[in-house]
Design a protein around this motif. Structure first.
Motif, PDB file in Angstrom:
ATOM      1  N   GLU A 189     -91.163  31.091 -26.564  1.00 55.32           N
ATOM      2  CA  GLU A 189     -91.938  32.305 -26.821  1.00 55.32           C
ATOM      3  C   GLU A 189     -92.096  32.557 -28.310  1.00 55.32           C
ATOM      4  OE1 GLU A 189     -91.882  36.990 -25.347  1.00 55.32           O
ATOM      5  OE2 GLU A 189     -90.227  35.646 -24.869  1.00 55.32           O
ATOM      6  N   ARG A 190     -93.308  32.914 -28.686  1.00 56.81           N
ATOM      7  CA  ARG A 190     -93.615  33.374 -30.034  1.00 56.81           C
ATOM      8  C   ARG A 190     -94.706  34.419 -29.920  1.00 56.81           C
ATOM      9  NH1 ARG A 190     -95.269  29.070 -32.202  1.00 56.81           N
ATOM     10  NH2 ARG A 190     -93.469  28.425 -33.451  1.00 56.81           N
ATOM     11  N   ALA A 191     -94.414  35.643 -30.387  1.00 55.61           N
ATOM     12  CA  ALA A 191     -95.362  36.760 -30.279  1.00 55.61           C
ATOM     13  C   ALA A 191     -95.786  36.897 -28.819  1.00 55.61           C
ATOM     14  CB  ALA A 191     -96.542  36.539 -31.212  1.00 55.61           C
ATOM     15  N   ALA A 192     -97.098  36.838 -28.549  1.00 60.29           N
ATOM     16  CA  ALA A 192     -97.579  37.002 -27.178  1.00 60.29           C
ATOM     17  C   ALA A 192     -97.699  35.673 -26.437  1.00 60.29           C
ATOM     18  CB  ALA A 192     -98.938  37.703 -27.191  1.00 60.29           C
ATOM     19  N   GLU A 193     -97.365  34.595 -27.102  1.00 60.49           N
ATOM     20  CA  GLU A 193     -97.492  33.261 -26.496  1.00 60.49           C
ATOM     21  C   GLU A 193     -96.192  32.891 -25.780  1.00 60.49           C
ATOM     22  OE1 GLU A 193     -97.952  28.585 -27.922  1.00 60.49           O
ATOM     23  OE2 GLU A 193     -97.952  30.228 -29.380  1.00 60.49           O
ATOM     24  N   ARG A 194     -96.296  32.557 -24.505  1.00 61.84           N
ATOM     25  CA  ARG A 194     -95.119  32.151 -23.728  1.00 61.84           C
ATOM     26  C   ARG A 194     -95.446  30.886 -22.941  1.00 61.84           C
ATOM     27  NH1 ARG A 194     -92.640  36.875 -20.248  1.00 61.84           N
ATOM     28  NH2 ARG A 194     -90.674  35.839 -20.705  1.00 61.84           N
ATOM     29  N   THR A 195     -94.569  29.923 -23.032  1.00 68.51           N
ATOM     30  CA  THR A 195     -94.719  28.678 -22.288  1.00 68.51           C
ATOM     31  C   THR A 195     -93.497  28.491 -21.399  1.00 68.51           C
ATOM     32  OG1 THR A 195     -95.994  27.655 -24.075  1.00 68.51           O
ATOM     33  CG2 THR A 195     -95.014  26.176 -22.452  1.00 68.51           C
ATOM     34  N   PHE A 196     -93.742  28.274 -20.112  1.00 65.72           N
ATOM     35  CA  PHE A 196     -92.667  28.063 -19.149  1.00 65.72           C
ATOM     36  C   PHE A 196     -92.614  26.581 -18.780  1.00 65.72           C
ATOM     37  CE2 PHE A 196     -93.470  32.498 -18.849  1.00 65.72           C
ATOM     38  CZ  PHE A 196     -92.312  33.099 -18.394  1.00 65.72           C
ATOM     39  N   VAL A 197     -91.428  25.992 -18.896  1.00 68.70           N
ATOM     40  CA  VAL A 197     -91.191  24.609 -18.496  1.00 68.70           C
ATOM     41  C   VAL A 197     -90.087  24.639 -17.445  1.00 68.70           C
ATOM     42  CG1 VAL A 197     -90.619  22.272 -19.269  1.00 68.70           C
ATOM     43  CG2 VAL A 197     -91.788  23.847 -20.829  1.00 68.70           C
ATOM     44  N   ILE A 198     -90.368  24.084 -16.261  1.00 65.90           N
ATOM     45  CA  ILE A 198     -89.425  24.228 -15.148  1.00 65.90           C
ATOM     46  C   ILE A 198     -89.090  22.869 -14.538  1.00 65.90           C
ATOM     47  CG2 ILE A 198     -90.307  26.537 -14.618  1.00 65.90           C
ATOM     48  CD1 ILE A 198     -91.745  25.339 -12.199  1.00 65.90           C
ATOM     49  N   THR A 199     -87.946  22.849 -13.847  1.00 67.26           N
ATOM     50  CA  THR A 199     -87.539  21.665 -13.093  1.00 67.26           C
ATOM     51  C   THR A 199     -88.355  21.587 -11.803  1.00 67.26           C
ATOM     52  OG1 THR A 199     -85.753  22.959 -12.097  1.00 67.26           O
ATOM     53  CG2 THR A 199     -85.206  21.644 -14.040  1.00 67.26           C
ATOM     54  N   PRO A 200     -88.418  20.432 -11.164  1.00 68.63           N
ATOM     55  CA  PRO A 200     -89.253  20.272  -9.966  1.00 68.63           C
ATOM     56  C   PRO A 200     -88.801  21.158  -8.806  1.00 68.63           C
ATOM     57  CG  PRO A 200     -88.688  18.125 -10.875  1.00 68.63           C
ATOM     58  CD  PRO A 200     -87.834  19.132 -11.597  1.00 68.63           C
ATOM     59  N   PRO A 201     -89.697  21.968  -8.240  1.00 69.01           N
ATOM     60  CA  PRO A 201     -89.328  22.795  -7.075  1.00 69.01           C
ATOM     61  C   PRO A 201     -88.886  21.957  -5.886  1.00 69.01           C
ATOM     62  CG  PRO A 201     -91.400  23.546  -8.040  1.00 69.01           C
ATOM     63  CD  PRO A 201     -91.062  22.249  -8.705  1.00 69.01           C
ATOM     64  N   ASP A 202     -89.452  20.746  -5.747  1.00 69.74           N
ATOM     65  CA  ASP A 202     -89.082  19.904  -4.613  1.00 69.74           C
ATOM     66  C   ASP A 202     -87.653  19.392  -4.712  1.00 69.74           C
ATOM     67  OD1 ASP A 202     -91.040  18.860  -6.613  1.00 69.74           O
ATOM     68  OD2 ASP A 202     -90.229  16.933  -5.998  1.00 69.74           O
ATOM     69  N   HIS A 203     -87.029  19.523  -5.883  1.00 67.63           N
ATOM     70  CA  HIS A 203     -85.629  19.144  -6.024  1.00 67.63           C
ATOM     71  C   HIS A 203     -84.704  20.344  -5.901  1.00 67.63           C
ATOM     72  CE1 HIS A 203     -86.634  15.231  -8.461  1.00 67.63           C
ATOM     73  NE2 HIS A 203     -87.117  15.229  -7.245  1.00 67.63           N
ATOM     74  N   GLY A 204     -85.263  21.531  -5.871  1.00 75.98           N
ATOM     75  CA  GLY A 204     -84.451  22.741  -5.824  1.00 75.98           C
ATOM     76  C   GLY A 204     -84.131  23.161  -4.397  1.00 75.98           C
ATOM     77  N   ALA A 205     -83.046  23.885  -4.249  1.00 76.66           N
ATOM     78  CA  ALA A 205     -82.667  24.392  -2.932  1.00 76.66           C
ATOM     79  C   ALA A 205     -83.597  25.520  -2.516  1.00 76.66           C
ATOM     80  CB  ALA A 205     -81.222  24.895  -2.973  1.00 76.66           C
ATOM     81  N   VAL A 206     -83.686  25.737  -1.211  1.00 73.67           N
ATOM     82  CA  VAL A 206     -84.481  26.846  -0.689  1.00 73.67           C
ATOM     83  C   VAL A 206     -83.795  28.161  -1.064  1.00 73.67           C
ATOM     84  CG1 VAL A 206     -85.379  27.944   1.388  1.00 73.67           C
ATOM     85  CG2 VAL A 206     -85.369  25.449   1.206  1.00 73.67           C
ATOM     86  N   ALA A 207     -84.567  29.069  -1.612  1.00 80.07           N
ATOM     87  CA  ALA A 207     -84.016  30.352  -2.058  1.00 80.07           C
ATOM     88  C   ALA A 207     -84.213  31.409  -0.972  1.00 80.07           C
ATOM     89  CB  ALA A 207     -84.697  30.793  -3.351  1.00 80.07           C
ATOM     90  N   PRO A 208     -83.147  32.015  -0.476  1.00 79.31           N
ATOM     91  CA  PRO A 208     -83.294  33.090   0.512  1.00 79.31           C
ATOM     92  C   PRO A 208     -84.107  34.247  -0.061  1.00 79.31           C
ATOM     93  CG  PRO A 208     -81.007  32.354   0.343  1.00 79.31           C
ATOM     94  CD  PRO A 208     -81.742  31.727  -0.801  1.00 79.31           C
ATOM     95  N   ASN A 209     -84.803  34.949   0.800  1.00 74.69           N
ATOM     96  CA  ASN A 209     -85.641  36.065   0.347  1.00 74.69           C
ATOM     97  C   ASN A 209     -84.830  37.196  -0.271  1.00 74.69           C
ATOM     98  OD1 ASN A 209     -88.067  34.864   1.137  1.00 74.69           O
ATOM     99  ND2 ASN A 209     -87.857  35.605   3.237  1.00 74.69           N
ATOM    100  N   VAL A 210     -83.552  37.291   0.093  1.00 78.14           N
ATOM    101  CA  VAL A 210     -82.735  38.394  -0.428  1.00 78.14           C
ATOM    102  C   VAL A 210     -82.285  38.142  -1.859  1.00 78.14           C
ATOM    103  CG1 VAL A 210     -81.916  39.083   1.849  1.00 78.14           C
ATOM    104  CG2 VAL A 210     -80.646  37.349   0.564  1.00 78.14           C
ATOM    105  N   VAL A 211     -82.394  36.892  -2.335  1.00 76.80           N
ATOM    106  CA  VAL A 211     -81.980  36.569  -3.701  1.00 76.80           C
ATOM    107  C   VAL A 211     -83.094  36.956  -4.658  1.00 76.80           C
ATOM    108  CG1 VAL A 211     -81.339  34.717  -5.288  1.00 76.80           C
ATOM    109  CG2 VAL A 211     -80.515  34.676  -2.925  1.00 76.80           C
ATOM    110  N   ARG A 212     -82.765  37.777  -5.640  1.00 73.05           N
ATOM    111  CA  ARG A 212     -83.770  38.275  -6.572  1.00 73.05           C
ATOM    112  C   ARG A 212     -83.609  37.579  -7.931  1.00 73.05           C
ATOM    113  NH1 ARG A 212     -86.590  42.120  -4.401  1.00 73.05           N
ATOM    114  NH2 ARG A 212     -85.753  43.379  -2.689  1.00 73.05           N
TER     115      ARG A 212
END
Length: 209
Positions: A70-93
């Protein structure tokens, strides 16, 4: 009669291609667009997130790791693959990653995250860290990484070598980089640079004696 249960074949998120410079991160998105993220003066943070992803006929919330630049109003998100992540229950915020987040493989995500969170200093990297960076580096940066790795290996050998000590040979010290070079052209370029730099440094040291 029972029946065999088989998990559905998981989805695979389209990956962004990564290229790391000493002071910039270049992301080539699956749609062909490129993002140039200057790292100097950039605020970096990490955290957990979720992605809403389509898996066969159903929607799932999947955990991901997020790097936010992040710099000023510029934000870049870099994430790990969702297909490698566990299923997140709906109650987890946890925060939801934006739809335009760049998805990269876990090894590249860890290397970039360690680099930016560590302040972008090659001098602070062990040879194992340099090998991980070389895999995603540009050609020019890979050559610089090789020089730093060679200097680190030489210093290690010079520090441990003595009259009654065998010391640490260069090839053994550079083994992490050699292993990365088997599958990565950029790491191979870094390895060639490392051996070239080591040869020159050794000659200069012998002349100084």
């Amino acid at each position: 009669m029972g029946r065999l249960y088989r998990e559905p074949i998981p989805f695979r998120s389209a990956r962004a291609e990564v290229q790391l410079e000493a002071d910039a991160l270049i992301l080539r998105m699956p749609d062909g667009r490129s993002r140039y993220v200057a790292l100097d003066g950039m605020f970096a943070g990490t955290g957990d997130g979720v992605v809403i992803a389509q898996n066969d006929t159903r929607l799932e919330r999947r955990f991901v790791r997020m790097l936010v630049l992040e710099r000023a109003a510029e934000r870049t998100f870099v994430i790990t693959p969702p297909d490698h992540g566990a299923v997140a229950p709906n109650v987890v915020r946890v925060p939801e990653a934006p739809a335009d987040a760049a998805v990269i493989d876990g090894g590249a995500w860890e290397a970039i995250t360690d680099w930016v969170m560590g302040g972008g200093r090659l001098a602070a990297c062990a040879i194992e860290d340099l090998a991980r960076l070389a895999v995603i580096a540009s050609t020019q940066f890979a050559m610089l990484i090789g020089e730093v790795a060679a200097q680190r290996a030489l210093e290690l050998g010079w520090a441990t070598r003595g009259l009654f000590r065998g010391g640490t040979d260069l090839e053994t010290a550079l083994q992490p980089l050699a292993e990365a070079a088997r599958d990565s052209p950029r790491a191979a370029e870094a390895l060639v640079s490392a051996f070239a730099h080591a040869a020159g440094a050794s000659r200069r040291r012998r002349r100084a004696w």
